[in-house]
Design a protein around this motif. Structure first.
Motif, PDB file in Angstrom:
ATOM      1  N   ASN A  30       0.824  -1.199   0.000  1.00 38.60           N
ATOM      2  CA  ASN A  30       0.000   0.000   0.000  1.00 38.60           C
ATOM      3  C   ASN A  30       0.865   1.258   0.000  1.00 38.60           C
ATOM      4  N   GLN A  31       0.314   2.345  -0.504  1.00 42.50           N
ATOM      5  CA  GLN A  31       0.930   3.660  -0.348  1.00 42.50           C
ATOM      6  C   GLN A  31       0.436   4.228   0.990  1.00 42.50           C
ATOM      7  N   VAL A  32       1.368   4.579   1.852  1.00 45.36           N
ATOM      8  CA  VAL A  32       1.020   5.050   3.193  1.00 45.36           C
ATOM      9  C   VAL A  32       1.485   6.484   3.385  1.00 45.36           C
ATOM     10  N   ILE A  33       0.591   7.299   3.942  1.00 48.44           N
ATOM     11  CA  ILE A  33       0.939   8.661   4.349  1.00 48.44           C
ATOM     12  C   ILE A  33       0.756   8.726   5.858  1.00 48.44           C
ATOM     13  N   VAL A  34       1.733   9.249   6.569  1.00 47.54           N
ATOM     14  CA  VAL A  34       1.598   9.420   8.020  1.00 47.54           C
ATOM     15  C   VAL A  34       1.638  10.904   8.346  1.00 47.54           C
ATOM     16  N   CYS A  35       0.853  11.287   9.335  1.00 47.31           N
ATOM     17  CA  CYS A  35       0.925  12.672   9.780  1.00 47.31           C
ATOM     18  C   CYS A  35       1.206  12.713  11.276  1.00 47.31           C
ATOM     19  N   SER A  36       1.891  13.768  11.675  1.00 44.30           N
ATOM     20  CA  SER A  36       2.258  13.994  13.069  1.00 44.30           C
ATOM     21  C   SER A  36       2.584  15.473  13.210  1.00 44.30           C
ATOM     22  N   ARG A  37       2.466  16.003  14.411  1.00 47.23           N
ATOM     23  CA  ARG A  37       2.877  17.394  14.622  1.00 47.23           C
ATOM     24  C   ARG A  37       4.371  17.511  14.870  1.00 47.23           C
ATOM     25  N   ASP A  38       5.039  16.358  15.101  1.00 42.47           N
ATOM     26  CA  ASP A  38       6.462  16.330  15.454  1.00 42.47           C
ATOM     27  C   ASP A  38       7.303  16.111  14.187  1.00 42.47           C
ATOM     28  N   LEU A  39       7.967  17.163  13.715  1.00 43.51           N
ATOM     29  CA  LEU A  39       8.747  17.084  12.485  1.00 43.51           C
ATOM     30  C   LEU A  39       9.896  16.094  12.611  1.00 43.51           C
ATOM     31  N   LYS A  40      10.537  16.036  13.773  1.00 40.57           N
ATOM     32  CA  LYS A  40      11.649  15.108  13.970  1.00 40.57           C
ATOM     33  C   LYS A  40      11.188  13.665  13.814  1.00 40.57           C
ATOM     34  N   LYS A  41      10.039  13.334  14.388  1.00 44.23           N
ATOM     35  CA  LYS A  41       9.519  11.969  14.258  1.00 44.23           C
ATOM     36  C   LYS A  41       9.153  11.655  12.808  1.00 44.23           C
ATOM     37  N   LEU A  42       8.646  12.640  12.101  1.00 43.94           N
ATOM     38  CA  LEU A  42       8.345  12.430  10.681  1.00 43.94           C
ATOM     39  C   LEU A  42       9.610  12.125   9.893  1.00 43.94           C
ATOM     40  N   GLU A  44      12.376  10.815  11.103  1.00 47.30           N
ATOM     41  CA  GLU A  44      12.847   9.488  11.512  1.00 47.30           C
ATOM     42  C   GLU A  44      12.038   8.386  10.832  1.00 47.30           C
ATOM     43  N   THR A  45      10.742   8.603  10.719  1.00 47.73           N
ATOM     44  CA  THR A  45       9.883   7.622  10.049  1.00 47.73           C
ATOM     45  C   THR A  45      10.242   7.501   8.574  1.00 47.73           C
ATOM     46  N   LYS A  46      10.546   8.621   7.954  1.00 51.43           N
ATOM     47  CA  LYS A  46      10.925   8.618   6.540  1.00 51.43           C
ATOM     48  C   LYS A  46      12.221   7.841   6.319  1.00 51.43           C
ATOM     49  N   LYS A  47      13.160   7.967   7.259  1.00 50.74           N
ATOM     50  CA  LYS A  47      14.417   7.199   7.156  1.00 50.74           C
ATOM     51  C   LYS A  47      14.159   5.712   7.324  1.00 50.74           C
ATOM     52  N   LEU A  48      13.256   5.371   8.240  1.00 50.00           N
ATOM     53  CA  LEU A  48      12.947   3.965   8.502  1.00 50.00           C
ATOM     54  C   LEU A  48      12.143   3.342   7.369  1.00 50.00           C
ATOM     55  N   LEU A  49      11.200   4.126   6.819  1.00 48.53           N
ATOM     56  CA  LEU A  49      10.309   3.635   5.766  1.00 48.53           C
ATOM     57  C   LEU A  49      10.342   4.623   4.604  1.00 48.53           C
ATOM     58  N   PRO A  50      11.336   4.518   3.732  1.00 46.63           N
ATOM     59  CA  PRO A  50      11.526   5.525   2.670  1.00 46.63           C
ATOM     60  C   PRO A  50      10.327   5.709   1.751  1.00 46.63           C
ATOM     61  N   SER A  51       9.505   4.695   1.569  1.00 48.24           N
ATOM     62  CA  SER A  51       8.369   4.825   0.655  1.00 48.24           C
ATOM     63  C   SER A  51       7.194   5.574   1.280  1.00 48.24           C
ATOM     64  N   VAL A  52       7.231   5.744   2.591  1.00 47.81           N
ATOM     65  CA  VAL A  52       6.130   6.436   3.272  1.00 47.81           C
ATOM     66  C   VAL A  52       6.187   7.934   2.991  1.00 47.81           C
ATOM     67  N   LYS A  53       5.046   8.530   2.757  1.00 42.54           N
ATOM     68  CA  LYS A  53       4.946   9.977   2.604  1.00 42.54           C
ATOM     69  C   LYS A  53       4.581  10.585   3.957  1.00 42.54           C
ATOM     70  N   THR A  54       5.105  11.754   4.245  1.00 46.08           N
ATOM     71  CA  THR A  54       4.881  12.370   5.548  1.00 46.08           C
ATOM     72  C   THR A  54       4.211  13.727   5.395  1.00 46.08           C
ATOM     73  N   CYS A  55       3.469  14.094   6.440  1.00 40.28           N
ATOM     74  CA  CYS A  55       2.755  15.361   6.425  1.00 40.28           C
ATOM     75  C   CYS A  55       2.676  15.883   7.859  1.00 40.28           C
ATOM     76  N   GLN A  56       3.201  17.076   8.086  1.00 41.61           N
ATOM     77  CA  GLN A  56       3.169  17.647   9.435  1.00 41.61           C
ATOM     78  C   GLN A  56       1.809  18.287   9.681  1.00 41.61           C
ATOM     79  N   CYS A  57       1.203  17.932  10.821  1.00 46.03           N
ATOM     80  CA  CYS A  57      -0.108  18.478  11.159  1.00 46.03           C
ATOM     81  C   CYS A  57      -0.384  18.251  12.638  1.00 46.03           C
TER      82      CYS A  57
END
Length: 246
Positions: A30-42, A44-57
């Motif tokens: 699946n294509q996964v997008i994750v959102c979080s208010r914490d930019l650092k965690k976003l 880190e998640t991108k490094k762990l799961l390069p295919s994941v898209k991130t969005c700060q919110c």
């Protein structure tokens, strides 16, 4: 719900159960997008799961929720699954905590108002997509409150009720309305002190995925099944056991 070839948005997807969901859904194709208010965690998640898209919110903020919706619609128009996972919790003594009201407002905005608003924003779009689903994450504590969490129990109980009502109102809709009720899980949510009965995030998501694959719309994970029965048969004992956990 078919478990592959979806475009999935997970709120609070950078740690704990949300991160484990992201890992598992990516692994299923699946294509996964994750959102979080914490930019650092976003990051880190991108490094762990390069295919994941991130969005700060910050989903507790109404304006940011609307901005999130607009960004997702502009960038991922094929989105067909929303997982309302993000939640916060305060351990507090209601009368002796001078900030208890402010903490209640914060939890209500994050744990209840946000998923209701996001559901309202996204459901019309989801209803036009194939294999669509709205998944709300709650807890076994909707059946028996744990008294160190005076607001968390209440917000999740309200979300449970909202989810049941929404499912009834949307009978006949192509969008699946799913609730996943988790037990205590060993994640950072417990701030390093999970109860002894806590299960692993991997086991919890295993059961979630299994239930979704079977087409279940209310998935009681692990010990939640027993807690549900105990709360119905022996409510006082259930309350005593939950509030004696270490």
């Amino acid at each position: 719900m078919i478990l592959k070839n979806n475009v999935i948005l997970i709120t609070g997807g950078t740690s704990g159960l949300g991160l484990e969901m992201a890992k598992r859904f990516v692994g299923l194709g699946n294509q996964v997008i994750v959102c979080s208010r914490d930019l650092k965690k976003l990051e880190e998640t991108k490094k762990l799961l390069p295919s994941v898209k991130t969005c700060q919110c910050d989903i507790s903020n109404e304006v940011e929720r609307i901005q999130l919706y607009n960004r997702i619609m502009g960038t991922f128009p094929k989105l067909n699954v929303l997982i309302n996972n993000s939640a916060i919790v305060y351990r507090t003594d209601f009368m002796n905590d001078g900030q208890s009201y402010e903490k209640a407002v914060e939890e209500i905005n994050t744990n209840l108002i946000a998923p209701i608003h996001l559901s309202k924003l996204f459901l019309s779009h989801l209803s036009a997509r194939p294999n669509a689903a709205l998944i709300n994450i709650t807890t076994g504590l909707i059946y028996v409150p744990r008294c160190i969490y005076p607001f968390y129990n209440a917000t999740k109980s309200a979300l449970h009720s909202f989810t049941q009502t929404l499912r009834h109102q949307l009978q006949g809709s192509p969008t699946s309305i799913i609730e996943v009720l988790f037990p205590a899980v060993n994640t950072p949510w417990h701030a390093g002190a999970p109860p002894k009965i806590a299960i692993s995030a991997e086991k919890a998501i295993d059961e979630m995925i299994l239930g979704i694959g079977k087409g279940n719309t209310e998935i009681k994970v692990a010990g939640v099944k027993k807690l549900y029965l105990l709360s119905r048969l022996l409510p006082k004992l259930a309350f005593k056991k939950i509030n004696a956990l270490e």
